[in-house]
Motif scaffolding. Sequence first.
Motif, short mmCIF file in Angstrom:
data_model
loop_
_atom_site.label_atom_id
_atom_site.label_comp_id
_atom_site.label_asym_id
_atom_site.label_seq_id
_atom_site.Cartn_x
_atom_site.Cartn_y
_atom_site.Cartn_z
N ASP A 200 0.83 -1.22 0.00
CA ASP A 200 0.00 0.00 0.00
C ASP A 200 0.86 1.26 0.00
O ASP A 200 0.53 2.25 -0.66
N ARG A 201 1.98 1.22 0.75
CA ARG A 201 2.86 2.39 0.83
C ARG A 201 3.51 2.65 -0.53
O ARG A 201 3.60 3.80 -0.97
N ALA A 202 3.96 1.59 -1.20
CA ALA A 202 4.57 1.76 -2.51
C ALA A 202 3.57 2.31 -3.52
O ALA A 202 3.89 3.19 -4.32
N ARG A 203 2.36 1.79 -3.48
CA ARG A 203 1.32 2.27 -4.39
C ARG A 203 0.97 3.74 -4.12
O ARG A 203 0.87 4.55 -5.05
N ALA A 204 0.83 4.10 -2.84
CA ALA A 204 0.49 5.48 -2.48
C ALA A 204 1.61 6.43 -2.89
O ALA A 204 1.36 7.53 -3.40
N HIS A 205 2.87 6.01 -2.65
CA HIS A 205 3.99 6.88 -3.00
C HIS A 205 4.10 7.04 -4.51
O HIS A 205 4.42 8.12 -5.02
N ALA A 206 3.83 5.96 -5.26
CA ALA A 206 3.86 6.05 -6.72
C ALA A 206 2.81 7.03 -7.22
O ALA A 206 3.07 7.85 -8.11
N ASP A 207 1.61 6.96 -6.65
CA ASP A 207 0.54 7.89 -7.05
C ASP A 207 0.90 9.32 -6.69
O ASP A 207 0.68 10.26 -7.47
N GLU A 208 1.47 9.50 -5.50
CA GLU A 208 1.88 10.82 -5.03
C GLU A 208 2.98 11.40 -5.92
O GLU A 208 2.94 12.57 -6.31
N MET A 209 3.96 10.56 -6.26
CA MET A 209 5.05 11.00 -7.12
C MET A 209 4.53 11.36 -8.50
O MET A 209 4.94 12.36 -9.10
N ASP A 210 3.58 10.57 -9.02
CA ASP A 210 3.01 10.85 -10.33
C ASP A 210 2.33 12.21 -10.35
O ASP A 210 2.51 13.00 -11.29
N ARG A 211 1.55 12.51 -9.31
CA ARG A 211 0.88 13.81 -9.26
C ARG A 211 1.89 14.95 -9.22
O ARG A 211 1.73 15.97 -9.90
N GLU A 212 2.94 14.78 -8.40
CA GLU A 212 3.93 15.83 -8.26
C GLU A 212 4.70 16.05 -9.56
O GLU A 212 4.86 17.19 -10.00
N VAL A 213 5.14 14.96 -10.19
CA VAL A 213 5.92 15.09 -11.42
C VAL A 213 5.08 15.69 -12.54
O VAL A 213 5.54 16.57 -13.28
N GLN A 214 3.85 15.22 -12.68
CA GLN A 214 2.99 15.76 -13.74
C GLN A 214 2.72 17.25 -13.53
O GLN A 214 2.66 18.03 -14.49
N ALA A 215 2.55 17.66 -12.27
CA ALA A 215 2.35 19.08 -11.97
C ALA A 215 3.60 19.88 -12.35
O ALA A 215 3.51 20.98 -12.90
N LYS A 216 4.78 19.33 -12.05
CA LYS A 216 6.01 20.03 -12.40
C LYS A 216 6.19 20.12 -13.91
O LYS A 216 6.62 21.16 -14.44
N ILE A 217 5.85 19.06 -14.61
CA ILE A 217 5.96 19.08 -16.08
C ILE A 217 5.01 20.12 -16.66
O ILE A 217 5.37 20.86 -17.59
N ARG A 218 3.80 20.21 -16.11
CA ARG A 218 2.86 21.24 -16.59
C ARG A 218 3.43 22.64 -16.34
O ARG A 218 3.31 23.53 -17.17
#
Length: 273
Positions: A200-218
């Motif tokens: 669950d922690r790995a999945r949550a961190h992956a989702d969190e990282m995805d949101r952060e990276v996509q926001a930075k790319i935008r």
Amino acid sequence: MDKMIMVVFDNETKAYEASRALADLHREGSLAVYSAAVIVKDAGGQVSVRQVGDQGPLGTAMGMATGALIGALGGPVGLAAGAAVGAVGGSFVDLVNLGIGVDFLDEISRQLDPGKAAIVAEIEEEWVTPLDTRMEALGGTIYRRPRAEVIDVKMERDAALLQAEFDKLQAELDQANGEAKTRLQAKVKDAKARLEVAKDRARAHADEMDREVQAKIRALHDQASRAAGDAKARIEQRIGEMKADYQVRSDKLRQAWHLTREALTASSSEQRR
């Protein structure tokens, strides 16, 4: 390079001027500002957030790393302020998980004396000179530290260790009898619970990282749309590098998630037999 910075000033007015200078550097393409805030430490040692930057999609919510760092700087008061603008909590654990060393917190804590103000920000910079020149001209003292990606590697390693432990217990359980089998069943159950948490922690961190990276790319795409010439080319290069780095980090987290999922699937199969 993704970095956390704090620039300390003798008064709040200078910090606001510096905040505008930071925004100018972002517009010029000299660096990218992902999140920023002006903070002040009062005579009693309490830290409060006075201004949150609006650069890019992370700016509106301060950003996890910026909010956690401010929260840790201010103790309980800082934690409350950080939570109000979307921080993840500001604890030492949060800082480590977000790739910010506690030694950096110690360093900047010593420099933010009562009565002083500072900018705390997460930025991407290729050269230190543009920021140094603007901040030093305003009387600011700059502290910076690259954000590490230790949590991705740690999760991958922890998942492998948990799976190895689980596999050994399961193998021992398969050969056990009587009271020893009962004791091992309890150990296997505990190991399985820890695997569930890791998954669950790995999945949550992956989702969190995805949101952060996509926001930075935008944010970088928006910055590139306003730039021209060499500045535009540098920003587009940053976007490419960020995407490549994201793929590496994502692979590590997927590996951690797959390791724990496979172990849990094997456990379920064993129990059904």
